[in-house]
Design an enzyme around this catalytic site. Sequence first.
Site, PDB file in Angstrom:
ATOM      1  N   LYS A 240       0.409   4.778 -12.203  1.00  0.00           N
ATOM      2  CA  LYS A 240       1.496   5.518 -12.826  1.00  0.00           C
ATOM      3  C   LYS A 240       1.254   5.647 -14.327  1.00  0.00           C
ATOM      4  O   LYS A 240       0.636   4.769 -14.934  1.00  0.00           O
ATOM      5  CB  LYS A 240       2.822   4.771 -12.631  1.00  0.00           C
ATOM      6  CG  LYS A 240       3.340   4.658 -11.214  1.00  0.00           C
ATOM      7  CD  LYS A 240       4.621   3.846 -11.193  1.00  0.00           C
ATOM      8  CE  LYS A 240       5.171   3.666  -9.788  1.00  0.00           C
ATOM      9  NZ  LYS A 240       5.749   4.904  -9.253  1.00  0.00           N
ATOM     10  N   ARG A 314       6.528   2.839   1.770  1.00  0.00           N
ATOM     11  CA  ARG A 314       6.647   3.215   3.179  1.00  0.00           C
ATOM     12  C   ARG A 314       5.635   2.463   4.043  1.00  0.00           C
ATOM     13  O   ARG A 314       5.866   2.260   5.242  1.00  0.00           O
ATOM     14  CB  ARG A 314       6.495   4.730   3.324  1.00  0.00           C
ATOM     15  CG  ARG A 314       5.130   5.279   2.969  1.00  0.00           C
ATOM     16  CD  ARG A 314       5.144   6.767   2.662  1.00  0.00           C
ATOM     17  NE  ARG A 314       5.811   7.029   1.391  1.00  0.00           N
ATOM     18  CZ  ARG A 314       5.993   8.251   0.894  1.00  0.00           C
ATOM     19  NH1 ARG A 314       5.554   9.312   1.561  1.00  0.00           N
ATOM     20  NH2 ARG A 314       6.595   8.414  -0.257  1.00  0.00           N
TER      21      ARG A 314
END
Length: 461
Positions: A240, A314
């Site tokens: 990020k 996820r």
Amino acid sequence: MIDLSDLLQPDRGQPARLVEVIAPDNWADWLVKQPPRARATLAAHGLTGKPGNKVILPGDGPDDWSALLVCDEPVSSPWRFASMSAFLPAGTYRLADGVTGAGALGWLLGQHRFERYRKPAEGGARVLLTPDAARLAETVRLAEATALVRDLVNTPASDCGPAELEAATDSLAKAHGATMTVTRGDALASGYPMIHAVGQAASKDRHPRLIELEWGDPSHPGVAIVGKGVTFDTGGLDIKPSAGMRLMKKDMGGAAHALALASLVMAARLPVRLHLLIPAVENSIGSNAFRPGDVLRTRAGLTVENTNTDAEGRLILGDALTKAGEGKPELILDFATLTGAARVALGPDLPPLFSNDDALANALLAAGTALHDPLWRLPLWDGYDDGLKSDIADLQNAPEGGMAGAITAALFLRRFVPAGVAWAHMDVFAWRPAAKAGRPKGGDAFGVRAAYQVLKERYSR
């Protein structure tokens, strides 16, 4: 730190100052009935009856005073007079009309502060007297559950890693006589390979783990609560930017929500067989970090092409949901700070709700509306399921393009939910970017009260 249970007491007629809450539409009628000293005070403060106006009004003697709040929120709102608990000096208060209702929760949460790294606030406690003694204990529990979420999410990753989530679960287990099981480190590789892959690059003291808590009579209906516990998310090798990493201490917000909901279920002794699952990892960067393009095995037997290491939540939830399904529950709820797409679509205050069961979804939506803890249903749109196709594996974790990102993430999770089991997924932000009455800037709970209400209604004795 103030004990929230001390701030709400049964009203037995003990001395207390009055707090009057009036609607803007009633301002003119109320004003003409006030004595000159009150009208002079209002004029001196420039108050005109707008929502949010608040003031201390003088009485007959020097120490004789009351308080006024102009509020346009309904009696059903927990935030109706939340601002007053921070505005008023320490003391004991009762509402002039005697109706505390849901507002008692906001009164408590308006005094909660995250003070781990600074001196406690001065000023003392503001105690509210309530005639609704029957709801007092549960109101305190709801406030404590919300405070638990706030405190965990606000704690920086240096002091809240996988081990600390384990410790928080252990404390909860001991408080309620539950059983905790933890699978850590390399022991995850065979049973929970996606949890292991995501967390394997973290330092030894931050090894990944699956934390499980079990409570209740085995003969009761099973309820599984799953919470994403990424205690810090660098994005992995798909790193990020610094701005995106700044708040990633909150990426364990789903785990905090799951712990809070589990605490409410056990404290109320709902007749369920509770299974709490928290996959806890730090998504770090190192020589052994999982890579874009790796094909991951899963507990469910599927293979997943990892197309983005920053879509790690996820992955760990997939293994946890599989394990939850093995216990044959009739209901699975999961909370996760899963996608930025959810925030783009609905903003920070309105978590998307996905469910494979219309009755469960409708119950959650209705509870959220009634309790001012809103959710908004988004579709598990089968037409987007093709986006999960992989050329080399059973599926991929992050379709290219980013469109409908919250939906495709939910569709990915659905692959790991057993057929026939009612399931709801809440993509929560777990963070309040701007303060509101009773809700300071920082970590916060979304959807927990709504989910608890549904469980109470569904499993009442």
